[in-house]
Every structure is written in structure tokens, then in C-alpha cells.
Motif scaffolding. Structure first.
Motif, mmCIF file in Angstrom:
data_model
loop_
_atom_site.group_PDB
_atom_site.id
_atom_site.type_symbol
_atom_site.label_atom_id
_atom_site.label_comp_id
_atom_site.label_asym_id
_atom_site.label_seq_id
_atom_site.Cartn_x
_atom_site.Cartn_y
_atom_site.Cartn_z
ATOM 1 N N THR A 8 29.013 56.818 32.857
ATOM 2 C CA THR A 8 30.230 57.477 32.390
ATOM 3 C C THR A 8 31.242 56.463 31.896
ATOM 4 O O THR A 8 31.966 56.702 30.935
ATOM 5 C CB THR A 8 30.851 58.323 33.521
ATOM 6 N N GLY A 9 31.288 55.288 32.551
ATOM 7 C CA GLY A 9 32.234 54.266 32.132
ATOM 8 C C GLY A 9 31.944 53.727 30.753
ATOM 9 O O GLY A 9 32.839 53.328 30.013
ATOM 10 N N ASP A 31 22.641 46.318 33.569
ATOM 11 C CA ASP A 31 23.262 45.034 33.936
ATOM 12 C C ASP A 31 24.015 45.137 35.252
ATOM 13 O O ASP A 31 23.895 44.262 36.118
ATOM 14 C CB ASP A 31 24.210 44.570 32.829
ATOM 15 N N LEU A 32 24.784 46.204 35.418
ATOM 16 C CA LEU A 32 25.573 46.359 36.634
ATOM 17 C C LEU A 32 24.691 46.639 37.840
ATOM 18 O O LEU A 32 24.935 46.132 38.940
ATOM 19 C CB LEU A 32 26.594 47.493 36.464
ATOM 20 N N ALA A 33 23.628 47.424 37.640
ATOM 21 C CA ALA A 33 22.729 47.751 38.750
ATOM 22 C C ALA A 33 22.026 46.497 39.274
ATOM 23 O O ALA A 33 21.952 46.270 40.482
ATOM 24 C CB ALA A 33 21.693 48.784 38.298
ATOM 25 N N ILE A 152 37.110 50.898 48.670
ATOM 26 C CA ILE A 152 38.432 50.312 48.826
ATOM 27 C C ILE A 152 39.209 50.452 47.524
ATOM 28 O O ILE A 152 38.692 50.150 46.448
ATOM 29 C CB ILE A 152 38.343 48.801 49.163
ATOM 30 N N ARG A 153 40.450 50.929 47.626
ATOM 31 C CA ARG A 153 41.350 50.876 46.465
ATOM 32 C C ARG A 153 42.190 49.613 46.631
ATOM 33 O O ARG A 153 43.018 49.508 47.527
ATOM 34 C CB ARG A 153 42.258 52.097 46.378
ATOM 35 N N LEU A 154 41.905 48.623 45.786
ATOM 36 C CA LEU A 154 42.563 47.335 45.922
ATOM 37 C C LEU A 154 44.071 47.454 45.725
ATOM 38 O O LEU A 154 44.544 48.145 44.817
ATOM 39 C CB LEU A 154 41.999 46.338 44.900
ATOM 40 N N ALA A 155 44.801 46.789 46.584
ATOM 41 C CA ALA A 155 46.253 46.729 46.428
ATOM 42 C C ALA A 155 46.568 45.921 45.176
ATOM 43 O O ALA A 155 45.806 45.019 44.789
ATOM 44 C CB ALA A 155 46.884 46.079 47.662
ATOM 45 N N ASP A 156 47.707 46.229 44.535
ATOM 46 C CA ASP A 156 48.053 45.571 43.269
ATOM 47 C C ASP A 156 48.031 44.051 43.372
ATOM 48 O O ASP A 156 47.543 43.357 42.470
ATOM 49 C CB ASP A 156 49.443 46.032 42.814
ATOM 50 N N ASN A 157 48.527 43.530 44.482
ATOM 51 C CA ASN A 157 48.600 42.074 44.624
ATOM 52 C C ASN A 157 47.277 41.444 45.064
ATOM 53 O O ASN A 157 47.164 40.222 45.200
ATOM 54 C CB ASN A 157 49.704 41.685 45.609
ATOM 55 N N ASP A 158 46.250 42.294 45.302
ATOM 56 C CA ASP A 158 44.949 41.773 45.733
ATOM 57 C C ASP A 158 43.868 41.907 44.668
ATOM 58 O O ASP A 158 42.748 41.437 44.874
ATOM 59 C CB ASP A 158 44.489 42.509 47.003
ATOM 60 N N ILE A 159 44.181 42.552 43.547
ATOM 61 C CA ILE A 159 43.170 42.765 42.505
ATOM 62 C C ILE A 159 42.600 41.441 42.009
ATOM 63 O O ILE A 159 41.387 41.273 41.879
ATOM 64 C CB ILE A 159 43.758 43.578 41.328
ATOM 65 N N GLU A 160 43.459 40.480 41.741
ATOM 66 C CA GLU A 160 42.991 39.188 41.258
ATOM 67 C C GLU A 160 42.471 38.314 42.388
ATOM 68 O O GLU A 160 41.616 37.453 42.178
ATOM 69 C CB GLU A 160 44.117 38.468 40.509
ATOM 70 N N LYS A 161 42.962 38.549 43.607
ATOM 71 C CA LYS A 161 42.542 37.736 44.752
ATOM 72 C C LYS A 161 41.126 38.087 45.209
ATOM 73 O O LYS A 161 40.419 37.244 45.772
ATOM 74 C CB LYS A 161 43.504 37.936 45.932
ATOM 75 N N PHE A 162 40.702 39.341 44.965
ATOM 76 C CA PHE A 162 39.398 39.781 45.467
ATOM 77 C C PHE A 162 38.269 39.066 44.743
ATOM 78 O O PHE A 162 38.158 39.105 43.518
ATOM 79 C CB PHE A 162 39.242 41.296 45.300
ATOM 80 N N LYS A 163 37.402 38.405 45.500
ATOM 81 C CA LYS A 163 36.240 37.719 44.960
ATOM 82 C C LYS A 163 34.979 38.329 45.568
ATOM 83 O O LYS A 163 34.770 38.262 46.781
ATOM 84 C CB LYS A 163 36.305 36.222 45.273
ATOM 85 N N LYS A 164 34.145 38.925 44.725
ATOM 86 C CA LYS A 164 32.975 39.650 45.203
ATOM 87 C C LYS A 164 32.052 38.774 46.051
ATOM 88 O O LYS A 164 31.648 39.159 47.148
ATOM 89 C CB LYS A 164 32.196 40.206 44.006
ATOM 90 N N HIS A 182 32.226 46.576 42.127
ATOM 91 C CA HIS A 182 33.658 46.834 41.938
ATOM 92 C C HIS A 182 34.037 46.809 40.468
ATOM 93 O O HIS A 182 33.359 46.195 39.629
ATOM 94 C CB HIS A 182 34.490 45.804 42.716
ATOM 95 N N ASP A 183 35.117 47.520 40.171
ATOM 96 C CA ASP A 183 35.700 47.457 38.840
ATOM 97 C C ASP A 183 37.107 46.896 39.010
ATOM 98 O O ASP A 183 37.361 46.130 39.937
ATOM 99 C CB ASP A 183 35.682 48.830 38.155
ATOM 100 N N GLU A 184 38.030 47.299 38.172
ATOM 101 C CA GLU A 184 39.361 46.702 38.220
ATOM 102 C C GLU A 184 40.111 47.014 39.512
ATOM 103 O O GLU A 184 40.823 46.166 40.034
ATOM 104 C CB GLU A 184 40.187 47.171 37.018
ATOM 105 N N GLU A 185 39.963 48.231 40.043
ATOM 106 C CA GLU A 185 40.772 48.568 41.218
ATOM 107 C C GLU A 185 39.988 49.147 42.389
ATOM 108 O O GLU A 185 40.522 49.265 43.485
ATOM 109 C CB GLU A 185 41.862 49.567 40.833
#
Length: 314
Positions: A8-9, A31-33, A152-164, A182-185
């Protein structure tokens, strides 16, 4: 979930689709799978995503001009790819060949795609008349814990901090079979662990937990073992660990959780029957409120000898 999310994305925001859009849908889904699984195994649903992506890239889109029905040639080829790939999964994964079955994940995705195509063509979707063959696969569980999933819905200040990769390593310290997508949020996490609370704690460090799913795998192992080659099979409905244990000691081959306030569904009974290969089946509902569900389940197997013993108590 990974495949359907990316499907869908890949066309998000579009009001109409053309055949070429499916090149992007299948390619990005593949690719994502593969990226979501640390140790990809062929002969599974992954193989089907790869086959679809490869076919879409090589499809002759000039045919669309010659076809009076949009997508007709493309859809016909897609279904051929699905059937051929699913049928070939036992040749890629020895455990499937040993059990004489196809991969259930690839089979399920194939049904999803077939249903999607029928909707596009305006056709009615009906439940398949043929049932899948059940298989006897011996599992050796060294550790049996909880199948745990969170979103998880990433907090705004953690979106860039999150490392898979870093998060996966942290979860692997207390879990196994870990998958992180994960995607952007949003971040979806799956793992097997004896301490699911640790997964919840790890997730909450990055944002809100908007979905939590925890299943006791030991219960599944105890209650859903597949049994093969029986003359007579006994299926009983039970309430509580003690009574369940006693039923098994007395020879019940499948015991379904139930009781006065938690009656099993018709599907629960159908699954119990499908998990046993026998010449004859005896079902003990042990509650008059379950008689109807048991009789309904029996109707689903016209080729099997099934007897409903109308027991009212345990």
C-alpha cells in the motif's frame, strides 16, 4: 504485515493504478521483507515476494495496449507465478519436503493476491472448497516463552535517534527470532522471549506503545500438537490446567480451552480436527452450550467420521 504495508505504501496517494505501478509495489515489498529478516530463508513467503518482483520487472507492458481488459495479461501471469512459486517451496526448504506440504506463508500471500485480483476484476470471493493438507512437523523447543509483538509510535524527538540495528541488538539480549520494521514514525517489533516486560520497557524508551500482542507459546505447544495416523481420535473441551492435564493423561489427543464463560468457537473445533489425522473422531464438548459449535464443525468435514458425545460436565 511487512509485505502488505509496503504494497500500500508503494502507491500511497494515487487515485488510479497502472500496470507499471506493480513493479514498484512488488519490488519495494521484496526489498523491505528481506531487510526485515536477519537470516532470510528461501522456500518461504520471502521467495514469493522475490518471484513477483522479478516477474514484474520482466513483464512485457506492450501487451496492455492489445488487451481490451486492463491488467488482464499481467494478472494472469502473476497468478501463474504465485502457483509455480508456492508449489516449488518444498524443493527449497527440506522440512517442507519432508512433511510433504508447501510453505503456509507463501500460500497465504498467494491467496491474498488472488483475492485482490478478483476484487479488481469485479469477481466474487468465495472460501476455497479444498482444505490444505496438515503436516506432522516435530518441533524441538529448547526455550518456550512468549511470542511478543509491539508497535511503537516514535516521539518527535526520537525519530532521528532511533537506530534499527542498535535496537535489534538490545532486544536480542533477552529475545530470539527478532524482526524490526519501521518507517518514519512507526516501529513494529516481533520477538520470542521469556520476559515480555523487557520488550515493553525497551519500546517505551522511544515513544508510545500503540499496540501490544503477547501469546504464550507453551500453551500453543501443549494444546496444538499435530497428531498423525490414529484409528480413533479424542477431542475434549477443558477448563483449567488441572483438568486439561487429566484429560491428556486419560488419552485425549487434543484439548481445547473452554468453559462456562469462555466457550470455544466453531473454528477452534475445526482447527483441532484438522490437527489430527485419524479414521474416526470423538468430540466431548463437556458443556451443553458447546453442542451447537461442535455440530457446526462436524458439517465442515463431510468426508470424516465424527461423533459428538453430548457430555454436559467435565
Amino acid at each position: 504485515a511487512v509485505v502488505s504495508t509496503q504494497s500500500t505504501g508503494g502507491v500511497q496517494g494515487k487515485k488510479e493504478l497502472v500496470e507499471q505501478d506493480f513493479v514498484k509495489i512488488f519490488s519495494e515489498a521484496k526489498d523491505l521483507a528481506y531487510k526485515a529478516v536477519k537470516n532470510p530463508v528461501e522456500g518461504t513467503i520471502l521467495t514469493l515476494t522475490k518471484s513477483l518482483a522479478e516477474h514484474a520487472k520482466t513483464h512485457d507492458f506492450k501487451k496492455v495496449k492489445k488487451s481490451k481488459i486492463p491488467f488482464k495479461a499481467f494478472f494472469a501471469e502473476v497468478l501463474d507465478v504465485v502457483k509455480a512459486t508456492v508449489a516449488n517451496t518444498p524443493n527449497l526448504l527440506p522440512v517442507l519436503k519432508e512433511a510433504d506440504v508447501v510453505d503456509s506463508g507463501a500460500f497465504g500471500l498467494g491467496l491474498f493476491i488472488e483475492g485482490m485480483i478478483k476484487v479488481f476484476k469485479g469477481e466474487k470471493i468465495e472460501a476455497p472448497k479444498e482444505k490444505m493438507n496438515t503436516a506432522v512437523i516435530k518441533h524441538n523447543f529448547e526455550e518456550v516463552g512468549f511470542c511478543s509483538e509491539i508497535i511503537i509510535r516514535l516521539a518527535d524527538n526520537d525519530i532521528e535517534k532511533f537506530k534499527k540495528e542498535k535496537f535489534e541488538k538490545a532486544v536480542d539480549k533477552f529475545g530470539s527470532s527478532t524482526v524490526v520494521v519501521h518507517d518514519e514514525e512507526l516501529v513494529k517489533v516481533h520477538t520470542h522471549t521469556k520476559i515480555p516486560g523487557k520488550l515493553l520497557d525497551a519500546g517505551q524508551k522511544f515513544g508510545d506503545l500503540i499496540k501490544i500482542k503477547i501469546n504464550n507459546m507453551q500453551e500453543q505447544v501443549d494444546n496444538n500438537d499435530i497428531v498423525d495416523n490414529l484409528d480413533k481420535a479424542i477431542i475434549a473441551v477443558s477448563s483449567g490446567r488441572g483438568i486439561t492435564k487429566k484429560f491428556k493423561e486419560l488419552g485425549a489427543h487434543q484439548v481445547i480451552d473452554g468453559g462456562q464463560t469462555a466457550n470455544p468457537s466453531t473454528q477452534d473445533l475445526i482447527t483441532a480436527i484438522e490437527n489430527i489425522k485419524a479414521n474416526e473422531y470423538f468430540i466431548f464438548p463437556n458443556n451443553k452450550n458447546i453442542f451447537m459449535a461442535a455440530k457446526q464443525a462436524k458439517k465442515d468435514f463431510k468426508d470424516k467420521k465424527i461423533h459428538i458425545i453430548e457430555t454436559k460436565t467435565m
